[in-house]
Each structure stands twice: as C-alpha cells, then as structure tokens.
Design a protein around this motif. Sequence first.
Motif, mmCIF file in Angstrom:
data_model
loop_
_atom_site.group_PDB
_atom_site.id
_atom_site.type_symbol
_atom_site.label_atom_id
_atom_site.label_comp_id
_atom_site.label_asym_id
_atom_site.label_seq_id
_atom_site.Cartn_x
_atom_site.Cartn_y
_atom_site.Cartn_z
ATOM 1 N N MET A 1 0.836 -1.194 0.000
ATOM 2 C CA MET A 1 0.000 0.000 0.000
ATOM 3 C C MET A 1 0.875 1.250 0.000
ATOM 4 S SD MET A 1 -2.852 1.172 2.793
ATOM 5 C CE MET A 1 -3.651 2.757 2.684
ATOM 6 N N CYS A 2 0.421 2.273 -0.702
ATOM 7 C CA CYS A 2 1.059 3.588 -0.636
ATOM 8 C C CYS A 2 -0.021 4.575 -0.213
ATOM 9 C CB CYS A 2 1.647 3.969 -1.996
ATOM 10 S SG CYS A 2 2.358 5.637 -2.017
ATOM 11 N N GLY A 3 0.008 4.962 1.065
ATOM 12 C CA GLY A 3 -1.044 5.815 1.584
ATOM 13 C C GLY A 3 -0.623 7.235 1.878
ATOM 14 N N ARG A 4 0.638 7.542 1.648
ATOM 15 C CA ARG A 4 1.135 8.899 1.865
ATOM 16 C C ARG A 4 2.422 9.084 1.055
ATOM 17 N NH1 ARG A 4 -0.286 11.291 6.748
ATOM 18 N NH2 ARG A 4 -1.721 9.548 7.058
ATOM 19 N N TYR A 5 2.581 10.229 0.415
ATOM 20 C CA TYR A 5 3.827 10.519 -0.290
ATOM 21 C C TYR A 5 4.156 11.996 -0.170
ATOM 22 C CZ TYR A 5 1.094 12.078 -4.475
ATOM 23 O OH TYR A 5 0.245 12.715 -5.361
ATOM 24 N N TYR A 6 5.300 12.396 -0.698
ATOM 25 C CA TYR A 6 5.675 13.809 -0.605
ATOM 26 C C TYR A 6 6.283 14.286 -1.916
ATOM 27 C CZ TYR A 6 10.458 12.119 0.549
ATOM 28 O OH TYR A 6 11.679 11.503 0.546
ATOM 29 N N ARG A 7 6.234 15.595 -2.095
ATOM 30 C CA ARG A 7 6.725 16.204 -3.320
ATOM 31 C C ARG A 7 7.374 17.539 -2.993
ATOM 32 N NH1 ARG A 7 2.317 17.086 -5.315
ATOM 33 N NH2 ARG A 7 2.324 19.337 -5.005
ATOM 34 N N THR A 79 -9.808 3.405 -2.986
ATOM 35 C CA THR A 79 -9.307 3.300 -4.356
ATOM 36 C C THR A 79 -8.045 4.146 -4.524
ATOM 37 O OG1 THR A 79 -10.774 5.094 -5.053
ATOM 38 C CG2 THR A 79 -11.585 2.840 -5.349
ATOM 39 N N ILE A 80 -7.344 4.404 -3.432
ATOM 40 C CA ILE A 80 -6.114 5.192 -3.554
ATOM 41 C C ILE A 80 -5.015 4.385 -4.228
ATOM 42 C CG2 ILE A 80 -6.683 6.608 -1.558
ATOM 43 C CD1 ILE A 80 -4.554 5.040 0.027
ATOM 44 N N ASN A 81 -5.094 3.050 -4.098
ATOM 45 C CA ASN A 81 -4.125 2.155 -4.723
ATOM 46 C C ASN A 81 -4.834 1.128 -5.597
ATOM 47 O OD1 ASN A 81 -2.046 1.953 -1.727
ATOM 48 N ND2 ASN A 81 -1.972 3.408 -3.407
ATOM 49 N N PRO A 105 3.767 12.754 -10.165
ATOM 50 C CA PRO A 105 5.079 13.270 -9.744
ATOM 51 C C PRO A 105 5.268 13.157 -8.226
ATOM 52 C CG PRO A 105 3.974 14.814 -11.218
ATOM 53 C CD PRO A 105 2.946 13.798 -10.806
ATOM 54 N N ALA A 106 6.456 12.725 -7.814
ATOM 55 C CA ALA A 106 6.763 12.574 -6.393
ATOM 56 C C ALA A 106 8.266 12.686 -6.182
ATOM 57 C CB ALA A 106 6.262 11.227 -5.876
ATOM 58 N N ASP A 107 8.639 12.935 -4.925
ATOM 59 C CA ASP A 107 10.046 12.907 -4.539
ATOM 60 C C ASP A 107 10.302 11.809 -3.520
ATOM 61 O OD1 ASP A 107 11.646 15.264 -5.774
ATOM 62 O OD2 ASP A 107 9.722 16.129 -5.237
ATOM 63 N N GLY A 108 9.244 11.216 -2.997
ATOM 64 C CA GLY A 108 9.398 10.134 -2.046
ATOM 65 C C GLY A 108 8.048 9.677 -1.542
ATOM 66 N N PHE A 109 8.044 8.567 -0.795
ATOM 67 C CA PHE A 109 6.797 8.070 -0.204
ATOM 68 C C PHE A 109 7.081 7.504 1.175
ATOM 69 C CE2 PHE A 109 8.649 4.553 -2.556
ATOM 70 C CZ PHE A 109 8.430 3.429 -1.771
ATOM 71 N N TYR A 110 6.029 7.393 1.964
ATOM 72 C CA TYR A 110 6.154 6.909 3.337
ATOM 73 C C TYR A 110 5.521 5.520 3.480
ATOM 74 C CZ TYR A 110 6.865 11.916 4.340
ATOM 75 O OH TYR A 110 7.317 13.221 4.343
ATOM 76 N N ASP A 170 4.981 -4.902 2.811
ATOM 77 C CA ASP A 170 4.888 -5.973 1.823
ATOM 78 C C ASP A 170 4.407 -5.505 0.455
ATOM 79 O OD1 ASP A 170 2.265 -5.425 2.429
ATOM 80 O OD2 ASP A 170 1.726 -7.463 3.032
ATOM 81 N N ARG A 171 4.274 -4.179 0.265
ATOM 82 C CA ARG A 171 3.927 -3.620 -1.045
ATOM 83 C C ARG A 171 4.761 -2.368 -1.286
ATOM 84 N NH1 ARG A 171 1.067 -6.773 -4.288
ATOM 85 N NH2 ARG A 171 0.242 -4.958 -5.407
ATOM 86 N N MET A 172 4.870 -1.971 -2.541
ATOM 87 C CA MET A 172 5.501 -0.700 -2.865
ATOM 88 C C MET A 172 4.822 -0.135 -4.108
ATOM 89 S SD MET A 172 9.205 -1.525 -4.689
ATOM 90 C CE MET A 172 9.471 0.231 -4.950
ATOM 91 N N PRO A 173 4.842 1.189 -4.276
ATOM 92 C CA PRO A 173 4.261 1.767 -5.484
ATOM 93 C C PRO A 173 5.121 1.455 -6.705
ATOM 94 C CG PRO A 173 5.313 3.463 -4.163
ATOM 95 C CD PRO A 173 5.318 2.219 -3.337
#
Length: 236
Positions: A1-7, A79-81, A105-110, A170-173
């Motif tokens: 799951m990717c539930g938060r990221y940053y830019r 439905t975010i992922n 577009p992103a610079d990283g994820f949490y 156990d997941r990644m974008p």
Amino acid sequence: MCGRYYRRSDKQRIAEAFHLGTLDDIPLEAAPSYNIAPTTMQPAIRNNRDTGEREMVAMRWGMVPNFAKSLADFKGFSTINAKAETLLSKPLWRVPFHRRRCLIPADGFYEWKRLDEKTKQPYAFALRSGETFAFGGVWDAWKDPATEDWLQSFSIITTDPNELTATVHDRMPVILKPSDYDRWLDRADAEQPPTDLLRPYVAAEMTAHQVDPRVGSVSNNELGLCAPWTCPPNSR
C-alpha cells in the motif's frame, strides 16, 4: 500500500522534469507538499487526447470510476491504490489501465513498520539520485449527477516490494523510469497495456530512513517531515 507521499517539486520543477513545455495554461499551483494524503487534489500527467502531448492536470487522489452513482458509493472502500495483479481482471481497473494511464510526480513516499502491537515507525523512501520521479497511475473522470461537475481522479499502482521496501512493508508503489514514460502514457495501443513495467524498482537505486512519527497526522506538513529522524531515548 502507498497511503502517503511527498513532493518537494513545484509546478515549474515538475514541468522541467517531465518536459511539459509552457505553463501558461496550466490551472494548477502544485506547491511542494511533504505529507500528501488521499482525497486531496494533486498534479498528474497524461497525454492530451487531441494533441498527444503531455499535460499536467489536477486530480483527486482516490479514483472515482465513471460508473459511480455518487461519492458515497465508495465510502469505506479505498481506491487510492490499485494492485498490479488485478489491473486486468477487475472491471474497476481494467478500462483505466488500458486507456487512461498517468504519471504521478513525487520525490518520495512513506511506509510504516510495525514495531509492536501499539507502535509503528514511519520510513521515507526516495531515489538515491534525489531526482523527482513518477508513480505509475490510472485515472478516470466522473460526472456528479447532482451538480453536473466533472471530477478527475487517480489511483497509484502498487506491486511486490523490492529488497529495501520489504524490510518495512509488503507492497511498494510502481515507480517508472523516464525512458518508460512515453510508453506508459501512450493511448494509441489500448489492446496491449505495458504490463512489463509493473515491477519493483531496483532496490540499489533507492534509499530509506526513519522519519518523525508526526507524519502520521495529515495536519502536519512541513519540510522536516521527510528528513532523517532519530528516535529519542526511552520514547518507546
């Protein structure tokens, strides 16, 4: 799951990184954001249907399919992922994956690592190069029957973790390389979607570090949230 990221990137830097050309007609501020949460409006890049050129538009994170009767239809259903394994088998994702792919577009994820029954430690993942990158995404457009307003929205595709992200989650974008952007965005061949790009990113080209647990609250959004953080002694 990717539930938060940053830019860290603003509109100008995104345009340069993704070769978007003039920004005069882009109605989007796209200011840097260090704690991007679902349901917020974020920049997404797709190919213009008429010209075939890349364009940046504002979309809601959390895809609302065009067949939805109302936003309430998806209350309690995330439905975010979109899982890479079900893009071709589930009706919700099948048509968007074939016809409406986008770059986020992103610079990283949490991601959060469970330490015990009560404690999770957040980590930030980014490219070792420090460059802005893109998640692979799918999008759709939904017309509100009450107001007749259109809402464009997206989901970030996830896949199996690489060796680095597997230590936390156990997941990644799905992260796409710039050399694959054109093929990902191409609308010409809707019958052969690029399933080979739905793979884990190379672990050796990524970095990870602990970040301040305050990132868990969407009300916190400042540069320091994605910086390396050391747990204070006796805080657990």
